[in-house]
Design an enzyme around this catalytic site. Structure first.
Site, PDB file in Angstrom:
ATOM      1  N   ASP A   7       0.886  -1.165   0.000  1.00  0.00           N
ATOM      2  CA  ASP A   7       0.000   0.000   0.000  1.00  0.00           C
ATOM      3  C   ASP A   7       0.924   1.215   0.000  1.00  0.00           C
ATOM      4  O   ASP A   7       1.432   1.611   1.046  1.00  0.00           O
ATOM      5  CB  ASP A   7      -0.896  -0.013   1.238  1.00  0.00           C
ATOM      6  CG  ASP A   7      -1.786   1.217   1.308  1.00  0.00           C
ATOM      7  OD1 ASP A   7      -2.194   1.728   0.249  1.00  0.00           O
ATOM      8  OD2 ASP A   7      -2.061   1.685   2.432  1.00  0.00           O
ATOM      9  N   GLU A  68      -1.138  -1.490  -4.773  1.00  0.00           N
ATOM     10  CA  GLU A  68      -2.368  -0.740  -5.017  1.00  0.00           C
ATOM     11  C   GLU A  68      -2.092   0.350  -6.049  1.00  0.00           C
ATOM     12  O   GLU A  68      -1.046   0.994  -6.019  1.00  0.00           O
ATOM     13  CB  GLU A  68      -2.862  -0.121  -3.707  1.00  0.00           C
ATOM     14  CG  GLU A  68      -4.274   0.400  -3.801  1.00  0.00           C
ATOM     15  CD  GLU A  68      -4.813   0.815  -2.445  1.00  0.00           C
ATOM     16  OE1 GLU A  68      -5.248  -0.068  -1.692  1.00  0.00           O
ATOM     17  OE2 GLU A  68      -4.774   2.016  -2.155  1.00  0.00           O
ATOM     18  N   ASP A 140      -2.316   0.887   7.402  1.00  0.00           N
ATOM     19  CA  ASP A 140      -1.427   0.745   6.239  1.00  0.00           C
ATOM     20  C   ASP A 140      -1.043  -0.719   6.017  1.00  0.00           C
ATOM     21  O   ASP A 140      -1.048  -1.209   4.889  1.00  0.00           O
ATOM     22  CB  ASP A 140      -0.175   1.613   6.408  1.00  0.00           C
ATOM     23  CG  ASP A 140      -0.511   3.092   6.456  1.00  0.00           C
ATOM     24  OD1 ASP A 140      -1.096   3.598   5.481  1.00  0.00           O
ATOM     25  OD2 ASP A 140      -0.204   3.745   7.473  1.00  0.00           O
TER      26      ASP A 140
END
Length: 172
Positions: A7, A68, A140
């Site tokens: 991420d 992502e 996160d």
């Protein structure tokens, strides 16, 4: 198969490592990589992200990677900065010859929670349940684990289709 999910973020990048054996998911590790003091220059901060990802890769030795995708932010400067952080992370991944899959936040949330509009606490709770953890990782790290889980599930789809087609041919 060992997966790492990422991420990306300029200030904090989350990572999550899982092992996948058929439908069985096993938690390996998760955490965050910080780029350091925002007063430092952008090149130094991107270098810190690159080095941090390389260290995680050397420690856990994943075979596949997923990250992502960048979403469009209201602030174009923020989107640009996120894109640069993402680039540093991808550079670290490909420098280790890892295949990199990319997924939108919407697709990750759909895979984990069942809806693309899920809130972060919902993602955290489902990651905790799917990996049978005693407590949910931080946002996160949970998001990164969600990316890894999403990628692992999507990588199973072509195998399932091939298997189903082969079984259909055998039954004829």
């Amino acid at each position: 198969m060992r997966w790492i999910g990422i991420d990306p973020g300029l200030r904090i990048t989350g990572f999550g490592v899982i092992d996948v054996d058929g439908q069985k998911l096993t938690y390996v590790a998760s955490g965050t990589i910080e780029s350091g003091d925002p007063a430092k220059g952008l090149p130094e901060r991107l270098g810190a992200l690159y080095a941090g990802v390389k260290e995680v890769l050397e420690t856990y030795r994943p075979e596949q990677a997923a990250i992502e995708e960048v979403f469009l932010n209201v602030n174009p400067r923020s989107t640009l900065m996120l894109g640069q952080a993402r680039g540093a992370v991808i550079a670290a991944l490909v420098s280790e010859k890892l295949p990199v899959a990319e997924y939108s936040a919407l697709r990750v949330k759909q895979a984990i929670v069942g809806t693309g509009r899920a809130a972060k606490p919902q993602v955290q709770e489902m990651v905790k349940r799917l990996l049978r953890l005693s407590r949910a990782p931080g946002t996160d790290a949970s998001d990164a684990l969600g990316v890894a889980i999403c990628a692992a599930h999507h990588s199973q789809i072509p195998k399932a289709i091939t298997s189903a087609l082969a079984s259909k041919k055998r039954s004829k």
